[in-house]
Design a protein around this motif. Structure first.
Motif, PDB file in Angstrom:
ATOM      1  N   PRO A  52       0.822  -1.213   0.000  1.00 59.23           N
ATOM      2  CA  PRO A  52       0.000   0.000   0.000  1.00 59.23           C
ATOM      3  C   PRO A  52       0.861   1.271   0.000  1.00 59.23           C
ATOM      4  CG  PRO A  52      -0.205  -1.204   2.080  1.00 59.23           C
ATOM      5  CD  PRO A  52       0.706  -1.998   1.219  1.00 59.23           C
ATOM      6  N   GLN A  53       0.435   2.199  -0.859  1.00 62.73           N
ATOM      7  CA  GLN A  53       1.142   3.478  -0.900  1.00 62.73           C
ATOM      8  C   GLN A  53       0.307   4.499  -0.143  1.00 62.73           C
ATOM      9  OE1 GLN A  53       0.416   3.311  -4.942  1.00 62.73           O
ATOM     10  NE2 GLN A  53       2.372   2.488  -5.552  1.00 62.73           N
ATOM     11  N   ALA A  54       0.876   5.641   0.044  1.00 70.35           N
ATOM     12  CA  ALA A  54       0.121   6.698   0.726  1.00 70.35           C
ATOM     13  C   ALA A  54      -1.066   7.083  -0.157  1.00 70.35           C
ATOM     14  CB  ALA A  54       1.014   7.901   0.927  1.00 70.35           C
ATOM     15  N   VAL A  55      -2.221   7.251   0.483  1.00 69.88           N
ATOM     16  CA  VAL A  55      -3.421   7.580  -0.304  1.00 69.88           C
ATOM     17  C   VAL A  55      -3.513   9.081  -0.491  1.00 69.88           C
ATOM     18  CG1 VAL A  55      -5.914   7.432  -0.380  1.00 69.88           C
ATOM     19  CG2 VAL A  55      -4.598   5.570   0.585  1.00 69.88           C
ATOM     20  N   ASP A  56      -3.619   9.426  -1.748  1.00 70.22           N
ATOM     21  CA  ASP A  56      -3.727  10.815  -2.145  1.00 70.22           C
ATOM     22  C   ASP A  56      -5.058  11.410  -1.682  1.00 70.22           C
ATOM     23  OD1 ASP A  56      -2.171  12.531  -3.424  1.00 70.22           O
ATOM     24  OD2 ASP A  56      -2.861  12.104  -5.462  1.00 70.22           O
ATOM     25  N   ARG A  57      -6.106  10.655  -1.952  1.00 69.47           N
ATOM     26  CA  ARG A  57      -7.451  11.160  -1.661  1.00 69.47           C
ATOM     27  C   ARG A  57      -8.422  10.002  -1.453  1.00 69.47           C
ATOM     28  NH1 ARG A  57      -9.803  12.865  -7.456  1.00 69.47           N
ATOM     29  NH2 ARG A  57     -11.569  13.237  -6.088  1.00 69.47           N
ATOM     30  N   ALA A  83     -21.282  11.420   1.435  1.00 67.35           N
ATOM     31  CA  ALA A  83     -21.594  10.436   2.467  1.00 67.35           C
ATOM     32  C   ALA A  83     -20.628   9.263   2.365  1.00 67.35           C
ATOM     33  CB  ALA A  83     -23.033   9.934   2.275  1.00 67.35           C
ATOM     34  N   ARG A  84     -20.250   8.761   3.548  1.00 67.91           N
ATOM     35  CA  ARG A  84     -19.416   7.550   3.554  1.00 67.91           C
ATOM     36  C   ARG A  84     -20.273   6.364   3.128  1.00 67.91           C
ATOM     37  NH1 ARG A  84     -14.979   9.027   6.270  1.00 67.91           N
ATOM     38  NH2 ARG A  84     -15.378  10.664   7.778  1.00 67.91           N
ATOM     39  N   PRO A  85     -19.650   5.365   2.493  1.00 65.88           N
ATOM     40  CA  PRO A  85     -20.458   4.200   2.108  1.00 65.88           C
ATOM     41  C   PRO A  85     -20.906   3.445   3.351  1.00 65.88           C
ATOM     42  CG  PRO A  85     -18.135   3.781   1.716  1.00 65.88           C
ATOM     43  CD  PRO A  85     -18.243   5.224   2.119  1.00 65.88           C
ATOM     44  N   ASP A  86     -22.082   2.884   3.295  1.00 68.45           N
ATOM     45  CA  ASP A  86     -22.658   2.200   4.455  1.00 68.45           C
ATOM     46  C   ASP A  86     -21.755   1.082   4.963  1.00 68.45           C
ATOM     47  OD1 ASP A  86     -24.949   1.196   6.174  1.00 68.45           O
ATOM     48  OD2 ASP A  86     -24.576  -0.527   4.866  1.00 68.45           O
ATOM     49  N   GLY A  87     -21.203   0.303   4.037  1.00 71.17           N
ATOM     50  CA  GLY A  87     -20.376  -0.830   4.461  1.00 71.17           C
ATOM     51  C   GLY A  87     -18.969  -0.408   4.857  1.00 71.17           C
ATOM     52  N   GLY A  88     -18.599   0.804   4.551  1.00 73.04           N
ATOM     53  CA  GLY A  88     -17.271   1.286   4.876  1.00 73.04           C
ATOM     54  C   GLY A  88     -16.181   0.774   3.938  1.00 73.04           C
ATOM     55  N   TYR A  89     -16.580   0.050   2.879  1.00 79.97           N
ATOM     56  CA  TYR A  89     -15.559  -0.507   1.985  1.00 79.97           C
ATOM     57  C   TYR A  89     -15.132   0.473   0.901  1.00 79.97           C
ATOM     58  CZ  TYR A  89     -16.519  -4.972   4.152  1.00 79.97           C
ATOM     59  OH  TYR A  89     -16.670  -5.970   5.066  1.00 79.97           O
ATOM     60  N   MET A  90     -13.848   0.360   0.562  1.00 78.62           N
ATOM     61  CA  MET A  90     -13.264   1.216  -0.478  1.00 78.62           C
ATOM     62  C   MET A  90     -12.489   0.322  -1.426  1.00 78.62           C
ATOM     63  SD  MET A  90     -13.468   4.512   0.208  1.00 78.62           S
ATOM     64  CE  MET A  90     -14.085   5.525   1.521  1.00 78.62           C
ATOM     65  N   ARG A  91     -12.211   0.842  -2.584  1.00 79.42           N
ATOM     66  CA  ARG A  91     -11.241   0.119  -3.399  1.00 79.42           C
ATOM     67  C   ARG A  91     -10.177   1.104  -3.874  1.00 79.42           C
ATOM     68  NH1 ARG A  91     -10.829   0.464  -8.898  1.00 79.42           N
ATOM     69  NH2 ARG A  91     -12.668   1.098 -10.102  1.00 79.42           N
ATOM     70  N   ASN A  92      -8.967   0.555  -4.057  1.00 79.97           N
ATOM     71  CA  ASN A  92      -7.879   1.385  -4.539  1.00 79.97           C
ATOM     72  C   ASN A  92      -8.061   1.632  -6.025  1.00 79.97           C
ATOM     73  OD1 ASN A  92      -6.631   1.481  -2.061  1.00 79.97           O
ATOM     74  ND2 ASN A  92      -5.448  -0.387  -2.444  1.00 79.97           N
ATOM     75  N   VAL A  93      -7.809   2.849  -6.438  1.00 84.80           N
ATOM     76  CA  VAL A  93      -7.898   3.188  -7.863  1.00 84.80           C
ATOM     77  C   VAL A  93      -6.495   3.557  -8.330  1.00 84.80           C
ATOM     78  CG1 VAL A  93      -8.951   4.707  -9.575  1.00 84.80           C
ATOM     79  CG2 VAL A  93     -10.258   4.022  -7.561  1.00 84.80           C
ATOM     80  N   TYR A  94      -6.051   2.852  -9.390  1.00 85.48           N
ATOM     81  CA  TYR A  94      -4.681   3.062  -9.890  1.00 85.48           C
ATOM     82  C   TYR A  94      -4.705   3.732 -11.250  1.00 85.48           C
ATOM     83  CZ  TYR A  94      -3.641  -0.406  -6.289  1.00 85.48           C
ATOM     84  OH  TYR A  94      -3.537  -1.079  -5.101  1.00 85.48           O
TER      85      TYR A  94
END
Ligand code: NAI
Length: 779
Positions: free
Chosen positions: A500-505, A516-527
């Motif tokens: 994992p690299q530092a997240v820009d945003r 709003a934050r997603p209900d499940g709290g899940y994110m995905r990395n975008v490259y």
């Protein structure tokens, strides 16, 4: 009865129309029929009897089509279609005129045959069904003539499978066949099993008109034959019938790429305000619910009377009912004929007998033994009672009262259907205020059950989708002539998930005008293309869809804003996007690894300006119906539209969907590009600074494949579109079957978002519903 006695009692004497000519025609055919395929009647196959419901007499033996018959009919239609289309509009118009003239010439034969086969009063088949069928052919002959000049760039769909019900056998045939033929399609039509005779007589007319072989094919049989047509190699299915079967057809055609229109059931409100002309409104009810024994999809079967006049109104209605004449449908003095079949009679009886609420009044006039049911009124029902909700499809009127106009609207719309509605008031302001608030494809003011070939007809909600009649009806039989290309899947770039690299945003969702934050709290990395992390994008789940839909529903005031205001907001959005064009272009280039970012932003700004331009210019029509009055074909927003946006052009795709949706007064629940979701987050600020009210646009990000079923099956979403590269068209059309919402899916075909097909009328049509409001004149 002597003449002097008649003068005394003023009783009607019998005035039966002769059945001789119709019977002679049946006898000429040997009273047995095969199918009409490739211009010929086939030999009779295994069959079933068709009866006169008024007497039980067998009229003829018909054939039950097998798969070989259906295949032969479809193949004949397929062979005939290119030549028929190439004949050109004026060439086809000649044939349609010829069919109209022959229908006119044989109108008496058609009317009597219809009445014998269906049981409807001869007055109705003679004065309504047959003349309207003729009118459809004349009108659409004109449409064929004008097609090339007025519908440039539109072409026929190909072969149309058409399945029709028994309540208006020839008229439904005309509604389906005339526009299809006019636009250069060929057809395979299946009449209902109870009432196939006028369709077979029509086959005879096609031969007399010299219609090229294979242009019209008619196969007979029950629902199994309908199913075969639905699964055959046809380009479109047009169906009129029950909601239950319509839903099955929606499921069966999901993902097939077949065009579909469904005209289904209804439980249409008939609203009488206390300032109505009561006698006219009572008379109107005779047409609303006792026309065709109430076996009418748009029957005014739910009476809502304003409290102050209810008792007076019911008393007049009961008196009128008691004078109605029930009996021999061939008798010209008969008001109510036979129910189409004993099975339908049973269905009516079961539904009515199950009810124990309210007060039931049956017409006092004698009701003959057999397949007859008396005009019936049930008052004092609560809006939730089964009979207020279920389609009875018989001569049974249910009634309740209301106090205020807004309560009338609330009760009227308390139904899963949305086909038609009738409003009686001498105050045109009240009537025209109520009409747009009713969820119904057709609204009749101070009249009812008015139809014309020029006036679009069709439903909302579980009454189906698509319009028949007028210019709008032609959309259902044509498509834009664009070379279709298969859509290439667009995949997100991958990166090194292990390091994992530092997240820009970290982006969020946009719901109700707030991030709003997603209900499940899940994110995905975008490259990016080089595998470098650009940021994290939320993965929305079904709860987020529900929240977004709720926010969208809450923003219903948007539909009531002026088109001028919506245009201003779209211009403002365009300006604000334009002000940040460079930043957006760089973002797009980085996300997609391309170099078209600047062009894409430019096209997106232009698209916003295009729909700002359209917002107050995509008008309805005033149709020239043959009466003293007008029918206004209004364009209304659909409501909440859910859409999976294109993957390949992340910003332009989002804007190409968002802009027409909100320009037409809808609210949007959009799922941004699955592969390049981060552009959505950039857009939130532009939306915030452009005066778009909270909830009008809601944007989610996440997996199209995972979100598609929830969006498609959500009961509070009126329409779903998909331009995703994920293979979700079938899932969406299946999911939409539950509430029978409208869908617009790409079926794996590409759209050129940069080009002219990425915008325009197709989007505006999909973003609007046509409501036809009939307004008669008269002082
Ligand atoms: P239905 O919907 O079963 O029949 C309409 C047509 O569809 C007929 O031609 C029939 O053979 C065909 N069909 C039946 N099953 C099919 C299938 N699985 N796939 C393709 N085609 C199929 O209507 P039905 O049974 O005659 O009447 C039942 C109820 O439907 C009525 O009591 C009434 O409530 C409603 N109805 C509504 C109509 C409308 O205009 N909205 C017309 C006729 C019936």
């Amino acid at each position: 009865m002597s003449v002097s006695e008649i003068f005394e009692s003023m009783e009607y004497g019998p005035a039966a129309e002769s059945a001789a000519e119709a019977k002679a025609w049946l006898a000429e055919q040997g009273s047995t029929f095969g199918h009409f395929i490739d211009g010929e009647m086939t030999a009779r196959g295994d069959g079933f009897e068709t009866r006169n419901p008024a007497t039980g007499e067998v009229l003829a033996t018909l054939s039950q089509a097998g798969s070989a018959d259906v295949d032969a009919a479809v193949a004949a239609a397929r062979r005939a279609q290119p030549k028929w289309a190439k004949l050109g509009g004026p060439g086809r118009a000649r044939f349609l005129y010829a069919l109209a003239r022959l229908l006119q010439k044989h109108s008496r034969l058609f009317a009597v045959l219809e009445t014998l086969d269906n049981g409807k009063p001869i007055r109705e088949s003679r004065d309504i069904d047959i003349p309207l069928a003729q009118r459809h052919f004349y009108y659409h002959a004109g449409m064929a003539q004008l097609m090339e000049s007025e519908l440039p760039g539109r072409v026929a769909l190909g072969v149309c499978g058409q399945i029709i019900p028994w309540n208006f056998p020839l008229l439904m045939l005309a509604w389906k066949v005339a526009p299809a033929l006019a636009m250069g399609n060929t057809v395979v039509l299946k009449p209902a099993e109870y009432t196939s005779l006028t369709a077979l007589l029509f086959a005879d007319i096609c031969r007399q008109a010299g219609l090229p072989k294979g242009v019209v094919n008619i196969v007979t049989g029950d629902g199994a034959v309908g199913e075969m047509i639905v699964s055959a190699e046809v380009d479109k299915i047009a169906f009129t019938g029950s909601t239950e079967v319509g839903r099955k057809i929606r499921e069966a055609t999901a993902g097939s790429g077949k065009a579909l229109t469904l005209e289904l059931g209804g439980k249409s409100p008939y609203i009488v305000f206390e300032d109505a002309d009561i006698d006219s409104a009572v008379e109107g009810l005779v047409d609303a619910i006792w026309f065709n024994q109430g076996q009418v999809c748009c029957a005014g079967s739910r009476l809502l009377v304003q409290e102050g006049i209810a008792e007076r109104f019911y008393a007049k209605l009961r008196a009128r009912m008691d004078g109605m004449r029930i009996g021999n449908p061939l008798d010209k003095c008969i008001d109510v004929g036979a129910i189409v079949d004993p099975a339908q009679l049973d269905r009516i009886r079961v539904l009515v007998d199950r009810n124990s609420e309210g007060e039931t009044h049956r017409a006092a006039t004698p009701c003959p033994e057999g397949c007859f049911y008396p005009p019936t009124l049930i008052t004092g029902l609560s809006p939730a009672s089964a009979l207020m909700q279920e389609e009875i499809f018989g001569p049974v009127l249910v009634a309740t009262t209301f106090r205020t106009p807004s309560e009338a609207v609330e009760i009227a719309n308390n139904t899963r259907y949305g086909l038609a509605a009738t409003v009686w008031s001498e105050n045109i302001n009240v009537a025209l205020d109520i009409a747009p608030k009713l969820v119904a494809g057709v609204v009749w003011i101070n009249g009812t059950n008015m139809f014309d070939a020029s006036a679009p007809f069709g439903g909302m909600r579980e009454s189906g989708f698509g319009r028949e009649g007028g210019w709008d009806g032609l959309l259902a039989y044509t498509r834009e002539d664009v070379g279709a290309k298969a859509l290439k899947p667009v995949k997100a770039f991958k990166g090194d998930e292990a390091n994992p690299q530092a997240v820009d945003r970290t982006a969020k969702l946009y719901i109700g005008g707030k991030q709003a934050r997603p209900d499940g709290g899940y994110m995905r990395n975008v490259y990016d293309k080089a595998g470098k992390l650009i940021g994290q994008s939320p993965l929305a789940n079904r709860k987020d869809i529900r929240n977004a839909v709720e926010a969208a529903r809450g923003a219903k005031a948007w539909a009531g804003t002026t088109a001028h205001l919506r245009a201003q907001i779209l211009y403002y959005l365009g300006e604000n996007l334009s002000a940040r064009a460079g930043e957006f272009a760089r973002s797009i280039d980085r996300m997609t690894g391309g170099r078209d970012g600047a062009r894409e932003v430019d096209a997106a700004v232009n698209r916003l300006f295009t729909y700002a331009a359209w917002a107050d210019k995509y008008e309805g029509r005033v149709t020239q119906v043959p009466m003293r009055g007008v029918a206004l074909a209004l364009r209304e927003p659909c409501g909440v539209i859910g859409a999976l946006c294109p993957d390949e052009a992340p910003l332009l795709g989002l804007i190409s969907v968002l802009a027409p949706v909100i320009a037409m007064g809808n609210r949007a629940v959009l799922v941004a590009s699955d592969a390049f979701p981060l552009i959505a987050a950039d857009l939130y600020q532009v939306l915030d600074t452009s005066d778009v009210p909270g909830g009008v646009v809601n944007i989610l990000t996440g997996s199209h494949a995972e979100l598609a079923p929830t969006l498609a099956s959500h009961m509070d979403v009126e329409a779903v579109w998909s331009f995703s590269t994920a293979d979700v068209s079938a899932v969406i059309e299946k999911g939409a079957a539950g509430s029978l919402k409208r869908t617009w899916v790409n079926n794996g075909m590409a759209c050129d978002w940069m080009g002219p097909t990425g915008e325009g009328r197709a989007f505006l049509d999909a973003a609007t519903e046509v409501k036809t409001v009939w307004v008669p004149y008269g002082a």
